[in-house]
Write a protein that holds these residues in place. Sequence first.
Motif, mmCIF file in Angstrom:
data_model
loop_
_atom_site.group_PDB
_atom_site.id
_atom_site.type_symbol
_atom_site.label_atom_id
_atom_site.label_comp_id
_atom_site.label_asym_id
_atom_site.label_seq_id
_atom_site.Cartn_x
_atom_site.Cartn_y
_atom_site.Cartn_z
ATOM 1 N N GLY A 53 0.851 -1.160 0.030
ATOM 2 C CA GLY A 53 -0.243 -0.091 0.050
ATOM 3 C C GLY A 53 0.806 1.141 0.050
ATOM 4 N N ASN A 54 0.192 2.437 0.515
ATOM 5 C CA ASN A 54 0.946 3.429 0.582
ATOM 6 C C ASN A 54 0.980 4.074 2.100
ATOM 7 N N ALA A 55 2.051 4.793 2.529
ATOM 8 C CA ALA A 55 2.036 5.688 3.776
ATOM 9 C C ALA A 55 2.067 6.740 3.365
ATOM 10 N N THR A 56 0.716 7.580 3.964
ATOM 11 C CA THR A 56 0.373 8.844 3.510
ATOM 12 C C THR A 56 -0.024 9.936 4.415
ATOM 13 N N ALA A 57 0.511 11.025 4.733
ATOM 14 C CA ALA A 57 -0.061 12.123 5.368
ATOM 15 C C ALA A 57 -0.191 13.093 4.357
ATOM 16 N N GLY A 58 1.045 13.578 3.671
ATOM 17 C CA GLY A 58 1.303 13.678 2.431
ATOM 18 C C GLY A 58 1.943 12.276 1.989
ATOM 19 N N PRO A 59 2.484 11.906 0.581
ATOM 20 C CA PRO A 59 3.292 10.770 0.646
ATOM 21 C C PRO A 59 4.652 10.585 1.367
ATOM 22 N N VAL A 111 5.810 16.222 2.288
ATOM 23 C CA VAL A 111 5.462 17.537 1.916
ATOM 24 C C VAL A 111 4.146 17.897 2.529
ATOM 25 N N ASP A 112 4.213 18.709 3.393
ATOM 26 C CA ASP A 112 2.797 19.283 4.010
ATOM 27 C C ASP A 112 1.854 19.999 3.127
ATOM 28 N N GLU A 113 0.716 19.329 3.213
ATOM 29 C CA GLU A 113 -0.167 20.013 1.999
ATOM 30 C C GLU A 113 -0.267 21.609 2.149
ATOM 31 N N ALA A 114 -0.679 21.974 3.221
ATOM 32 C CA ALA A 114 -1.159 23.420 3.619
ATOM 33 C C ALA A 114 0.163 24.361 3.590
ATOM 34 N N THR A 115 1.243 23.827 3.793
ATOM 35 C CA THR A 115 2.467 24.828 4.066
ATOM 36 C C THR A 115 3.501 24.590 2.896
ATOM 37 N N GLY A 116 3.573 23.385 2.528
ATOM 38 C CA GLY A 116 4.365 23.083 1.465
ATOM 39 C C GLY A 116 5.839 22.987 1.914
ATOM 40 N N ASN A 191 -3.188 12.673 -4.289
ATOM 41 C CA ASN A 191 -2.334 13.905 -3.603
ATOM 42 C C ASN A 191 -2.938 14.938 -4.372
ATOM 43 N N PRO A 192 -3.684 16.158 -3.474
ATOM 44 C CA PRO A 192 -4.094 17.164 -3.883
ATOM 45 C C PRO A 192 -2.957 18.025 -4.367
ATOM 46 N N LEU A 193 -1.783 17.963 -4.173
ATOM 47 C CA LEU A 193 -0.694 18.822 -4.758
ATOM 48 C C LEU A 193 -0.389 18.447 -5.934
ATOM 49 N N VAL A 194 -0.731 17.166 -6.559
ATOM 50 C CA VAL A 194 -0.575 16.981 -7.774
ATOM 51 C C VAL A 194 -1.583 17.114 -8.876
ATOM 52 N N ALA A 195 -1.109 17.945 -9.761
ATOM 53 C CA ALA A 195 -2.083 18.314 -10.996
ATOM 54 C C ALA A 195 -2.821 17.104 -11.435
ATOM 55 N N ASN A 196 -4.157 17.256 -11.478
ATOM 56 C CA ASN A 196 -4.999 16.091 -12.209
ATOM 57 C C ASN A 196 -5.136 15.189 -11.792
ATOM 58 N N SER A 197 -4.629 15.012 -10.217
ATOM 59 C CA SER A 197 -4.697 13.764 -9.571
ATOM 60 C C SER A 197 -5.815 13.202 -9.357
ATOM 61 N N ALA A 198 -7.075 13.885 -9.037
ATOM 62 C CA ALA A 198 -8.393 13.645 -9.229
ATOM 63 C C ALA A 198 -8.986 12.769 -10.558
ATOM 64 N N THR A 199 -8.344 13.100 -11.483
ATOM 65 C CA THR A 199 -8.825 12.418 -12.858
ATOM 66 C C THR A 199 -8.767 10.915 -12.818
ATOM 67 N N GLY A 200 -10.120 10.378 -12.995
ATOM 68 C CA GLY A 200 -9.905 9.039 -12.948
ATOM 69 C C GLY A 200 -9.966 8.366 -11.547
ATOM 70 N N GLY A 209 -8.161 11.932 0.077
ATOM 71 C CA GLY A 209 -7.116 12.957 0.028
ATOM 72 C C GLY A 209 -7.333 14.436 0.482
ATOM 73 N N LEU A 210 -8.758 14.698 0.456
ATOM 74 C CA LEU A 210 -8.968 15.993 0.857
ATOM 75 C C LEU A 210 -9.075 16.092 2.435
ATOM 76 N N ILE A 211 -9.516 15.030 3.025
ATOM 77 C CA ILE A 211 -9.717 14.892 4.575
ATOM 78 C C ILE A 211 -8.008 15.113 5.241
ATOM 79 N N LEU A 212 -7.053 14.356 4.546
ATOM 80 C CA LEU A 212 -5.744 14.493 4.866
ATOM 81 C C LEU A 212 -5.227 15.856 4.925
ATOM 82 N N ALA A 213 -5.641 16.527 3.689
ATOM 83 C CA ALA A 213 -5.079 17.788 3.658
ATOM 84 C C ALA A 213 -5.861 18.905 4.363
ATOM 85 N N GLY A 214 -7.097 18.538 4.784
ATOM 86 C CA GLY A 214 -7.818 19.202 5.728
ATOM 87 C C GLY A 214 -7.205 19.148 7.033
ATOM 88 N N LEU A 215 -6.668 18.155 7.491
ATOM 89 C CA LEU A 215 -5.892 17.907 8.795
ATOM 90 C C LEU A 215 -4.632 19.010 8.626
#
Length: 279
Positions: A53-59, A111-116, A191-200, A209-215
């Motif tokens: 699987g994947n370990a993700t807060a961001g990847p 990489v933290d989604e909110a702060t980079g 990963n909402p930091l990656v362009a078009n990651s929601a496609t498909g 992904g949005l919940i983790l970014a919300g955290l």
Amino acid sequence: DVLNNKNRHSKNPIRSFFISLLVAVAVTACGSGGGGGSSAANTPPPATAVISGNATAGPIANGTVTAYAVTSSGSKGVALGTTTTDASGAYSLSLNYTGAVFLEITGGSYVDEATGQTVNVPTTPGSGLQTVVSVTVGSTLSVQITPLTTMAAVRAQTMAGGLTIANINSANQQVSYRFGSIYILSTQPVNPLVANSATGATQEAINYGLILAGLSKQAQTLGLTNPLNLVTALAQDFSDGSFDGVAGSTPVQLNGSAISPATGTTELGMAISTFSADT
């Protein structure tokens, strides 16, 4: 099955809040041998259980994933195996084992989604992100390691009997239900930091992904230097099965102060919405 018991839970306001919020914001989110003998060449390899699987807060890249057996008393036991995540947070483990498994990632960074900013995952065992799951030799499982699975792992450990398979299944279902019935173990978050990651991607993966970014956004709003501290606090909050700011009767502390009873519900929901509206 907590995820499918509609009659029991259809009036849960927190679940309804998350479902309606996430659906709204996701629109804008990104054989055998024939000879005799018993030589090694004719001996089949031992059967294994494969967990990946994947370990993700961001990847989480370059982190150490360790699988632990669970003892008969329901606590974390001996290490069964380790592996390292790749740049995308992916990992894979093969275990000659059947039973409850405690997974934890320590070390590595994301990489933290909110702060980079780059966040380093703690290296001390017991302080990383966790997952609890049951495995059977010969099975292949997709198992994520995330803040939500960490909340479920802490919940299972505090239930009567500890890490029994029944408690593990129940805790994973409880957290899944609280966040809109996402399958927190098998669904890989986008990963909402990656362009078009929601496609498909499935709606579940987008919502996850949005919940983790919300955290991440909520931790920024609270002024936390380490967003994983919020994850730890919310895991403690849910250790009794509810998000209400207390673990049992003890107020949950974050940076020296008691958290709000709404930290894991409406306040997190607003953080998800705020992040999703930030182009």
